[in-house]
Design a protein around this motif. Structure first.
Motif, PDB file in Angstrom:
ATOM      1  N   PRO A  43       7.395 -37.965  52.788  1.00 10.89           N
ATOM      2  CA  PRO A  43       7.281 -39.037  53.888  1.00 10.89           C
ATOM      3  C   PRO A  43       8.020 -40.241  53.246  1.00 10.89           C
ATOM      4  O   PRO A  43       8.800 -40.888  54.258  1.00 10.89           O
ATOM      5  CB  PRO A  43       5.810 -39.505  53.611  1.00 10.89           C
ATOM      6  N   VAL A  44       8.324 -40.576  52.103  1.00  8.77           N
ATOM      7  CA  VAL A  44       9.142 -41.373  51.823  1.00  8.77           C
ATOM      8  C   VAL A  44      10.586 -41.424  52.155  1.00  8.77           C
ATOM      9  O   VAL A  44      11.202 -42.250  52.461  1.00  8.77           O
ATOM     10  CB  VAL A  44       9.101 -41.652  49.884  1.00  8.77           C
ATOM     11  N   LEU A  45      10.986 -40.169  52.110  1.00  8.53           N
ATOM     12  CA  LEU A  45      12.464 -39.817  52.440  1.00  8.53           C
ATOM     13  C   LEU A  45      12.744 -40.198  54.126  1.00  8.53           C
ATOM     14  O   LEU A  45      13.629 -40.611  54.343  1.00  8.53           O
ATOM     15  CB  LEU A  45      12.984 -38.391  51.738  1.00  8.53           C
ATOM     16  N   LEU A  46      11.580 -39.450  54.629  1.00  7.69           N
ATOM     17  CA  LEU A  46      11.768 -39.504  55.915  1.00  7.69           C
ATOM     18  C   LEU A  46      11.593 -41.002  56.660  1.00  7.69           C
ATOM     19  O   LEU A  46      12.262 -41.153  57.595  1.00  7.69           O
ATOM     20  CB  LEU A  46      10.543 -38.641  56.588  1.00  7.69           C
ATOM     21  N   LEU A  47      10.512 -41.765  56.077  1.00  8.03           N
ATOM     22  CA  LEU A  47      10.553 -43.036  56.475  1.00  8.03           C
ATOM     23  C   LEU A  47      11.879 -44.013  56.401  1.00  8.03           C
ATOM     24  O   LEU A  47      12.216 -44.566  57.019  1.00  8.03           O
ATOM     25  CB  LEU A  47       9.373 -43.801  55.858  1.00  8.03           C
TER      26      LEU A  47
ATOM     27  N   LYS B 193       8.074 -50.311  43.562  1.00  9.58           N
ATOM     28  CA  LYS B 193       8.954 -49.693  44.507  1.00  9.58           C
ATOM     29  C   LYS B 193       8.765 -50.092  45.796  1.00  9.58           C
ATOM     30  O   LYS B 193       9.704 -49.627  46.695  1.00  9.58           O
ATOM     31  CB  LYS B 193       8.681 -48.069  44.284  1.00  9.58           C
ATOM     32  N   ALA B 194       7.726 -50.729  46.191  1.00 11.78           N
ATOM     33  CA  ALA B 194       7.598 -51.169  47.739  1.00 11.78           C
ATOM     34  C   ALA B 194       8.472 -51.937  48.123  1.00 11.78           C
ATOM     35  O   ALA B 194       8.909 -52.019  49.266  1.00 11.78           O
ATOM     36  CB  ALA B 194       6.253 -51.648  47.780  1.00 11.78           C
TER      37      ALA B 194
ATOM     38  N   PHE C  62       9.905 -49.650  58.434  1.00 15.39           N
ATOM     39  CA  PHE C  62      10.081 -49.947  56.821  1.00 15.39           C
ATOM     40  C   PHE C  62       8.902 -50.635  56.144  1.00 15.39           C
ATOM     41  O   PHE C  62       8.665 -50.505  54.889  1.00 15.39           O
ATOM     42  CB  PHE C  62      11.168 -51.187  56.602  1.00 15.39           C
ATOM     43  N   LEU C  63       8.186 -51.280  56.816  1.00 17.56           N
ATOM     44  CA  LEU C  63       6.869 -51.492  56.360  1.00 17.56           C
ATOM     45  C   LEU C  63       5.826 -50.539  56.045  1.00 17.56           C
ATOM     46  O   LEU C  63       5.207 -50.747  55.000  1.00 17.56           O
ATOM     47  CB  LEU C  63       5.992 -52.534  57.445  1.00 17.56           C
ATOM     48  N   CYS C  64       5.922 -49.520  56.868  1.00 15.12           N
ATOM     49  CA  CYS C  64       5.247 -48.135  56.765  1.00 15.12           C
ATOM     50  C   CYS C  64       5.679 -47.541  55.289  1.00 15.12           C
ATOM     51  O   CYS C  64       5.041 -47.062  54.493  1.00 15.12           O
ATOM     52  CB  CYS C  64       5.362 -47.280  57.659  1.00 15.12           C
ATOM     53  N   LEU C  65       7.020 -47.693  54.831  1.00 14.98           N
ATOM     54  CA  LEU C  65       7.659 -47.147  54.056  1.00 14.98           C
ATOM     55  C   LEU C  65       7.063 -47.803  52.649  1.00 14.98           C
ATOM     56  O   LEU C  65       6.801 -47.124  51.779  1.00 14.98           O
ATOM     57  CB  LEU C  65       9.220 -47.283  53.784  1.00 14.98           C
TER      58      LEU C  65
ATOM     59  N   VAL D 178       3.578 -46.728  51.905  1.00 19.00           N
ATOM     60  CA  VAL D 178       3.497 -45.566  51.168  1.00 19.00           C
ATOM     61  C   VAL D 178       3.960 -45.329  49.939  1.00 19.00           C
ATOM     62  O   VAL D 178       3.437 -44.883  48.918  1.00 19.00           O
ATOM     63  CB  VAL D 178       4.419 -44.371  52.084  1.00 19.00           C
ATOM     64  N   LEU D 179       5.207 -46.242  49.587  1.00 17.14           N
ATOM     65  CA  LEU D 179       5.576 -46.394  48.185  1.00 17.14           C
ATOM     66  C   LEU D 179       4.580 -47.097  47.284  1.00 17.14           C
ATOM     67  O   LEU D 179       4.453 -46.915  46.232  1.00 17.14           O
ATOM     68  CB  LEU D 179       6.897 -47.403  48.045  1.00 17.14           C
ATOM     69  N   ARG D 180       3.789 -48.176  47.965  1.00 19.37           N
ATOM     70  CA  ARG D 180       2.929 -48.833  46.934  1.00 19.37           C
ATOM     71  C   ARG D 180       1.496 -47.895  46.639  1.00 19.37           C
ATOM     72  O   ARG D 180       1.232 -47.759  45.669  1.00 19.37           O
ATOM     73  CB  ARG D 180       2.287 -50.163  47.814  1.00 19.37           C
ATOM     74  N   ARG D 181       1.291 -47.202  47.653  1.00 18.81           N
ATOM     75  CA  ARG D 181       0.170 -46.104  47.242  1.00 18.81           C
ATOM     76  C   ARG D 181       0.524 -45.069  46.359  1.00 18.81           C
ATOM     77  O   ARG D 181      -0.142 -44.835  45.555  1.00 18.81           O
ATOM     78  CB  ARG D 181      -0.124 -45.374  48.706  1.00 18.81           C
TER      79      ARG D 181
END
Length: 447
Positions: free
Chosen positions: A239-243, A308-309, A426-429, A432-435
């Motif tokens: 998901p990180v790469l796709l977002l 990383k967020a 980008f906020l969704c990214l 996900v990175l924070r999670r």
């Protein structure tokens, strides 16, 4: 990192003392120059749109297709097999050949006498340029340690603003003094000379030489090459790469949609001349885009050390700041005020680039970097480069019936929703990175 399916004992060990040597900086400088030529050749159509349109009798829709969908079809999809080939062979050699192809095709644009000939030449430019950026990302990542990659890739990504600024300055000046055809012929010739010298200056660095520790468990083996399907499956399962890819694509709808028509917009609807474009618009691009990309590299290195967020938060914040300034650029009644507003979007619109590129290079194994970079470019360029100019050109022709003197202005207004879409992605990214960061901190594994 568990997300890379590497056992904990084989995780990369970063060496804080690993400092780039002179060879690394020379390679970065040469790669940046090649990127300048890459982007310069790509942007000549946008810079010289008005005289090309007058000579070949092209509509806004035809200009949009040549600079958008037609170019993107070759540029995006050819980059995948080229990325796979470069991951398994000599990346420097692939890049040199690609530079020769796009430079020769640029010269062919200069002798085209019809829409079909010009379109075919531009497609060939796209074919060549597909082999330019992905190998460069991987070469730089193997010359610079992880702690310096954001800065190095940020400096490399100065290629587009420098290329665009030089293209505006020299391309418009050559066209004003002689003909738009000479601009394509001269700049394409410079590219051929550069391709011939490239392999003598830049050496192929060891893959992953700055990522892995020397000590590994007995009997452990890290694959030297990654399969095509393996890398493809890995990329589209993250998901990180796709977002990052889709957020970048939404942003590029704006940057390419606006960029491919800005010169035509300023000349046709704001009253600028080619000489004024060559000076003032070139300065806006050089200062705005160049400053933004350079600053973004430094900020990426600084803030991603804490979280990383920041890979998602930085581009989201920059686009939120850019949106009202973009509206001012489109609205302004004269070209001087329009250019003043344009400085903001030219700087802030490009924070996404270094952020997304660095994130992808950090998140995949060394032997997957070229193809992963190519997949990032495939998604974001097919969306942004393929849709942006094509959409703006078609919208301009649509609005011409009711707004004959301001059709491009109306078309550019309709890009605003893409700002909102990109910010959300980008906020969704960042979320996900924070999670993922919290999961790793608690001893779990990333999805």
């Amino acid at each position: 990192m568990a997300a890379l399916d590497i056992p904990d004992a084989q995780l990369p060990v970063h060496h804080p003392s690993s400092m780039p040597n002179t060879r690394a900086w020379v390679a970065l400088g040469v790669l940046c120059f090649v990127y300048v030529l890459n982007f310069l050749d790509r942007q000549l159509l946008a810079i010289l749109a008005k005289p090309i349109q007058d000579t070949l009798h092209l509509s806004d829709s035809q200009l949009g297709l040549i600079g958008g969908l037609y170019f993107a079809l070759f540029y995006c999809f050819i980059s995948i097999p080229i990325g796979w080939l470069a991951d398994k062979t000599h990346r420097v050699g692939v890049l040199s050949l690609a530079c020769a192809i796009w430079s020769a095709a640029t010269m062919a644009c200069g002798i085209a006498t019809s829409y079909a000939q010009f379109a075919a030449a531009r497609m060939t430019v796209g074919f060549g340029e597909a082999g330019g950026v992905p190998p460069s990302y991987a070469i730089i990542s193997d010359y610079f340690p992880p702690s310096r990659r954001g800065t190095a890739l940020g400096m490399y990504n100065l290629g587009p603003p420098i290329g665009a600024a030089l293209g505006i300055a020299f391309g418009a000046s050559i066209a004003a003094a002689f003909s738009w055809r000479y601009a394509f012929l001269i700049l394409g010739g410079v590219g051929l000379l550069t391709a011939a010298a490239f392999t003598f200056i830049v050496r192929e660095p060891p893959r992953g030489g700055l990522d892995h520790a020397v000590a590994k468990p007995a009997g452990s083996i890290v694959a030297a090459t990654a399969g095509f399907l393996e890398t493809l499956k890995m990329f589209f399962s993250r998901p990180v790469l796709l977002l990052a890819s889709f957020g970048s694509g939404a942003t590029q709808v704006i940057t390419y949609g606006m960029g491919n028509f800005t010169t035509l917009f300023l000349m046709r609807e704001k009253g600028m001349t080619l000489h004024q474009v060559a000076l003032y618009y070139a300065l806006v691009v050089a200062i705005g885009m160049g400053g933004g990309i350079f600053l973004s590299g430094r900020l990426v290195d600084r803030f991603t050390r804490r979280s990383k967020a920041a890979y998602g938060l930085l581009p989201a914040a920059s686009l939120a700041l850019a949106m009202p300034l973009y509206l001012g650029f489109v609205w302004a009644p004269g070209w001087s005020l329009s250019l003043l507003f344009l400085l903001g979007p030219m700087s802030l619109n490009y924070f996404y680039l270094t952020s997304s590129v660095t994130l992808v290079q950090q998140e995949v194994r060394p032997e997957q970097r070229v193809m992963s970079g190519a997949l990032l470019l495939l998604i974001m360029n097919f969306i942004g480069l393929g849709l942006g100019p094509t959409y703006v050109g078609a919208a301009s022709d649509y609005f011409r019936a009711n707004h004959p003197t301001h059709s491009l202005q109306m078309a550019l207004y309709t890009l605003v929703p893409f700002y909102i879409l990109a910010i959300v992605l980008f906020l969704c990214l960042a979320r996900v990175l924070r999670r993922e960061g919290l999961t790793n901190k608690n001893g779990g594994t990333t999805p």
